[in-house]
Design a protein around this motif. Structure first.
Motif, PDB file in Angstrom:
ATOM      1  N   ALA A 187      -3.329   0.544   4.418  1.00 22.46           N
ATOM      2  CA  ALA A 187      -4.770   0.381   4.639  1.00 22.46           C
ATOM      3  C   ALA A 187      -5.067  -0.360   5.938  1.00 22.46           C
ATOM      4  O   ALA A 187      -6.023  -0.031   6.653  1.00 22.46           O
ATOM      5  CB  ALA A 187      -5.397  -0.354   3.452  1.00 22.46           C
ATOM      6  N   HIS A 194      -5.965   0.013  -2.606  1.00 20.03           N
ATOM      7  CA  HIS A 194      -5.854   1.466  -2.758  1.00 20.03           C
ATOM      8  C   HIS A 194      -7.206   2.131  -2.989  1.00 20.03           C
ATOM      9  O   HIS A 194      -7.451   3.231  -2.484  1.00 20.03           O
ATOM     10  CB  HIS A 194      -4.927   1.807  -3.940  1.00 20.03           C
ATOM     11  CG  HIS A 194      -3.578   1.183  -3.835  1.00 20.03           C
ATOM     12  ND1 HIS A 194      -2.731   1.416  -2.791  1.00 20.03           N
ATOM     13  CD2 HIS A 194      -2.936   0.320  -4.657  1.00 20.03           C
ATOM     14  CE1 HIS A 194      -1.617   0.733  -2.962  1.00 20.03           C
ATOM     15  NE2 HIS A 194      -1.715   0.054  -4.092  1.00 20.03           N
ATOM     16  N   THR A 196      -2.991   7.259  -0.307  1.00 19.31           N
ATOM     17  CA  THR A 196      -2.735   5.883  -0.728  1.00 19.31           C
ATOM     18  C   THR A 196      -1.277   5.663  -1.104  1.00 19.31           C
ATOM     19  O   THR A 196      -0.817   4.517  -1.130  1.00 19.31           O
ATOM     20  CB  THR A 196      -3.628   5.487  -1.922  1.00 19.31           C
ATOM     21  OG1 THR A 196      -3.420   6.406  -3.001  1.00 19.31           O
ATOM     22  CG2 THR A 196      -5.092   5.493  -1.520  1.00 19.31           C
ATOM     23  N   SER A 218       0.802  -1.218   0.000  1.00 19.55           N
ATOM     24  CA  SER A 218       0.000   0.000   0.000  1.00 19.55           C
ATOM     25  C   SER A 218       0.835   1.267   0.000  1.00 19.55           C
ATOM     26  O   SER A 218       0.309   2.357   0.056  1.00 19.55           O
ATOM     27  CB  SER A 218      -0.925   0.017   1.217  1.00 19.55           C
ATOM     28  OG  SER A 218      -0.175  -0.030   2.404  1.00 19.55           O
TER      29      SER A 218
END
Length: 395
Positions: free
Chosen positions: A295, A235, A290, A15
């Motif tokens: 995440a 994302h 992102t 990520s």
């Protein structure tokens, strides 16, 4: 006790965030041992990343703890660069002659437990795994109190028995408040900005939508996406979560005044794939996050904020706040619709040695605690300028 520092090159997870162990950008690292969790169980061999400015006095009486918000990190001040994808989030407040004068104060800013900028979090290697793979879905549920427990252990490693000031805004304000409730004898002054004594139903609802956006991303894989190829993490879900969150961070009046119904230049939002200007603005902030945040950490920290309640197991919020012995300042942002002035007023009213609530007039909504640096600095100087007092007895 001295810290155990490590210098291990980082490998960016799927990520785009940095794994624990990244030694770039002035970070230091300390292994604090095992952390027993409020909900049960423990995290083993926890590592905390942090940055410091200034020099600790021989008596250790000049230490200031600065605690970051949800997507912040230890990089409170300084330029963007290797290891720090963005400039300091409170640039201008820390340094010689500034409000947090490093000729006088020793400033410490840790990356929060569960984060993705150096401290143990979901993207860190799981010491219980046979192959050293990241925790991913195995990372446990943690609370604000667990995060403070880790920060207490870091303080012990740094040889800091008592903080001259603990300060934080938003999620950082939750931890600052818990510090003063959990460890009252170790906090001389407390400054909480744009926060709350307990997460409300409204705040939990907004957080729930953000978490669901991430979990519904086809690339989330239940939280075990680190083995995916570069750029293949969740994302899209993280971007949607950021769009939701950022809308709550700014005020309705500012969004309407700044964007209204204006189209994005060169695009027609009435059909096709054209966007309104406000949509482009949210896309921009989603894209930035992102590329620098994990995440899973976003999920863990959002759940942590939902856990926040200084009254849990303490006889209610009023009883929890009554444990605070620190000389306290509480500041709210006038246009904050996420952590409202009324919620901050409750904190101020419940702490025995608290100045009247300070309301910073700002059109920027919740983000005002980051934007209105001059006003924040004025309150800091006022609080720190008072003569130090002996530690008060705990309740």
């Amino acid at each position: 006790m001295s810290t155990q520092e490590v210098s291990v090159p980082a490998v960016p997870p799927a990520s785009g965030a940095w794994r624990a162990g990244d030694s770039r950008g002035g970070r230091k690292f300390s292994r604090i041992g095992n952390v027993t969790l409020e909900r049960g169980g423990r995290l083993d061999d926890v590592e905390m990343a942090y940055e410091t400015w200034g020099t600790l006095s021989p008596t250790g009486d000049n230490a200031v703890l600065v605690l970051h918000a949800l997507t912040g990190d230890s990089h409170v001040t300084g330029d963007a660069g290797p290891g720090h994808p963005t400039p300091g989030w409170w640039n201008g407040l820390i340094g010689p002659g500034r409000e947090l004068d490093t000729d006088r104060w020793f400033v410490v800013a840790p990356n929060v437990l569960g984060g993705c900028q150096g401290s143990t979090g979901p993207s860190s290697p799981d010491p219980g795994s046979a192959d050293g793979s990241p925790y991913g879905s195995r990372f446990p549920y943690i609370t604000v109190r667990d995060q403070v427990t880790a920060e207490v252990a870091l303080s012990d490693r740094l040889g800091i028995d008592r903080w001259a000031l603990v300060v934080g805004g938003s999620m950082g304000g939750m931890r600052a408040l818990e510090w003063a409730v959990m460890e009252p004898e170790r906090v001389e002054r407390l400054f909480v900005l744009a926060s709350t004594a307990a997460a409300t139903g409204d705040q939990i609802a907004w957080c729930s939508a953000q978490m669901m956006a991430i979990r519904c991303d086809a690339n989330f894989h239940g939280g075990d996406y680190y083995g995916a190829g570069p750029g293949e993490g969740p994302h899209n879900g993280l971007g949607v979560a950021r769009r939701i969150a950022h809308t709550t961070y700014r005020s309705e009046a500012e969004i309407n005044l700044r964007f209204g119904r204006l189209p994005q230049p060169g695009e027609n939002p009435l059909g096709g794939d054209g966007r309104f200007a406000v949509e482009s603005y949210l896309d921009h902030h989603a894209d930035k996050l992102t590329h620098r945040f994990d995440a899973n950490s976003y999920l863990v920290l959002t759940q942590t904020m939902n856990s926040h309640d200084v009254g849990r197991g303490r006889g209610g919020v009023a009883a929890g706040l009554g444990r605070v012995t620190a000389r306290t300042a509480i500041a709210a942002i006038s246009s904050d619709r996420l952590y409202t002035p009324g919620q901050n007023a409750e904190i101020a009213a419940g702490i025995p040695d608290c100045a009247p609530l300070r309301v910073i007039d700002s059109p920027y909504g919740h983000d005002g605690f980051l934007v209105e640096v001059e006003r924040v600095g004025e309150i800091l100087v006022e609080l720190l300028g008072e003569p130090a007092q002996p530690a008060l007895a705990t309740h």
